[in-house]
Enzyme design. Structure first.
Site, PDB file in Angstrom:
ATOM      1  N   LYS A  80       0.825  -1.218   0.000  1.00  0.00           N
ATOM      2  CA  LYS A  80       0.000   0.000   0.000  1.00  0.00           C
ATOM      3  C   LYS A  80       0.852   1.257   0.000  1.00  0.00           C
ATOM      4  O   LYS A  80       0.373   2.337  -0.344  1.00  0.00           O
ATOM      5  CB  LYS A  80      -0.932  -0.009   1.209  1.00  0.00           C
ATOM      6  CG  LYS A  80      -2.015  -1.062   1.104  1.00  0.00           C
ATOM      7  CD  LYS A  80      -3.367  -0.459   0.889  1.00  0.00           C
ATOM      8  CE  LYS A  80      -4.313  -1.454   0.254  1.00  0.00           C
ATOM      9  NZ  LYS A  80      -5.611  -0.897  -0.059  1.00  0.00           N
ATOM     10  N   ASP A 128      -8.101   0.460   6.950  1.00  0.00           N
ATOM     11  CA  ASP A 128      -7.957  -0.628   7.907  1.00  0.00           C
ATOM     12  C   ASP A 128      -6.533  -0.638   8.436  1.00  0.00           C
ATOM     13  O   ASP A 128      -6.147  -1.494   9.192  1.00  0.00           O
ATOM     14  CB  ASP A 128      -8.252  -1.958   7.215  1.00  0.00           C
ATOM     15  CG  ASP A 128      -7.531  -2.021   5.891  1.00  0.00           C
ATOM     16  OD1 ASP A 128      -6.289  -2.002   5.906  1.00  0.00           O
ATOM     17  OD2 ASP A 128      -8.192  -2.056   4.842  1.00  0.00           O
TER      18      ASP A 128
END
Ligand SMILES: Cc1ncc(COP(=O)(O)O)c(C=O)c1O
Length: 397
Positions: A80, A128
């Site tokens: 990410k 998250d």
């Protein structure tokens, strides 16, 4: 049959590939080129390893298991790092250009030429953990304030990692989708900019930048491989990772691109449900999965556009196989490398092993002794306490 992980039954939908050009139309080659040129120029850029897990491949009866280990990516622990920080830089580029009245370049934002302007542009997102960490890191580097919304189940370790990067972290009572809604609402009320990794009608630029950032990973893989793998197992949250990788592989290898198998937790299977219905479909999350990064009930519209054409199979996986798979990577077979992976990283591998334990499913997925399977180990240890707890557990008898 081998018993590397407990035997389990997976949900499976086979979807005939629909011929189309979403892999080029939604994520153009130019978008991938731009992201790769910029991200590989960031300080600290290093290619991540593609490990061949030969002993594991032999044990499960395939020709190769190729595991792209993203644990070291920019020191942030997951793939990410490539998406959120790049999308933040692009939002700042667009917004500063608007305020200045001329086109500011990505390298100027990178060099801090407009630090004063960037300090007045607040970027926000729900997460998250991993996307927020990337965004917080990008904001810190480019000098923009950052607000991150997390849901009740995001671990404190992951929240702390974002605070350490200077983000203000807001924890809500509800689930991931509720945190997305609140981030949107507060951004609208305050003139902040949402930098989300998921798209919805009318909101597409940042999620496209996020997915094009993931293209760095795909290019590294393609550069390492002389021939395309036969399959790629891609774990899905909102679908951005899977769509970004599938599009990159299609652009590089055309008709020879691998068969795309999507893997989701059975507690958050929005892409599986979308495949069943033939359109992007939201599911309610009744219980959180251990695969925190994959706990998404609403697919990204743009990701779904690509996956509807590119994915051949959709699998759902119970939580029970995850901890044993984490342990299998950390205490490997034969001379395979030791890999420390997070719960979401191993979903693809877990599904592959479970599929090889089941003859009918192997056949349905076209898996046999000649298969060369690519996996994205999407995170390393992003929460040490969770990893240690998994390592201390014993496999269920
Ligand atoms: C480690 C990890 N793997 C996979 C994913 C899934 O990515 P996406 O939500 O783009 O499908 C995530 C998402 O947060 C993640 O953190």
């Amino acid at each position: 049959m081998f018993d590397l992980i407990p035997e389990t039954s997976l949900g499976h939908i086979h979807a005939e590939r629909r011929p189309g050009n979403a892999a080029e139309r939604v994520l153009s080659k130019d978008a991938f080129d731009r992201a790769c040129a910029e991200i590989t120029a960031w300080p600290g850029y290093e290619k991540t390893p593609l490990h061949a897990l030969d002993a594991l491949a032999t044990a499960i009866g395939v020709d190769a298991v190729l595991y792209k280990h993203e644990g070291a990516r920019f020191g942030l622990g997951s793939f990410k790092a490539l998406g959120g920080a790049f999308a933040a830089q692009r939002v700042l580029q667009r917004e500063v250009s608007l305020r200045k009245g001329w086109k500011v370049s990505l390298s100027e934002i990178r060099a801090g030429r407009f630090a004063r302007e960037c300090a007045e542009i607040t970027l926000v997102s729900a997460t998250d953990g991993n996307h927020g960490r990337s965004l917080a890191w990008g904001c810190k580097r480019f000098g923009a304030p950052c607000r991150i919304y997390i849901h009740a189940e995001v671990s404190e370790g992951r929240a702390e990692a974002m605070r350490a990067l200077g983000a203000e972290v807001i924890r809500i009572e509800g689930d991931y989708d509720a945190s997305v809604a609140l981030a949107k609402q507060e951004a609208e009320e305050n003139g902040w900019f949402v930098v989300s990794d998921t798209s919805w009608p009318g909101y597409s630029a940042p999620p496209l930048d996020v997915m094009s950032g993931y293209g760095v990973m795909t290019r590294e893989i393609c550069d390492d491989l002389a021939t395309p793998p036969s399959h790629v197992f891609l774990q899905g949250g909102v679908g951005g990772l899977a769509a970004g990788v599938a599009a990159g592989l299609r652009q590089r290898w055309g008709e020879k691109a691998p068969r795309v198998v999507i893997v989701e937790p059975d507690r958050a299977a929005c892409l599986f449900e979308s495949a069943r219905r033939g359109e992007a479909t939201t599911v309610a999350i009744e219980e959180e999965t251990i695969m925190a990064g994959l706990s998404c009930g609403e697919p990204s519209e743009l990701a779904w556009e690509i996956l509807a054409e590119e994915a051949s199979d959709f699998l759902t996986l119970p939580d029970a196989t995850i901890a044993p798979t984490v342990r299998l990577l950390a205490r490997p077979l034969g001379n395979d490398p030791v890999i420390e992976a997070g719960e979401s990283a191993v979903a693809g591998l877990s599904a592959l092993i479970a599929a090889r334990q089941n003859e009918a499913l192997s056949k349905a997925l076209g898996l046999d002794e000649s298969s060369r399977v690519l996996l994205i180990g999407s995170e390393g240890v992003t929460d040490r306490a969770i990893f240690d707890a998994i390592m201390e557990e014993r496999d269920a008898a």
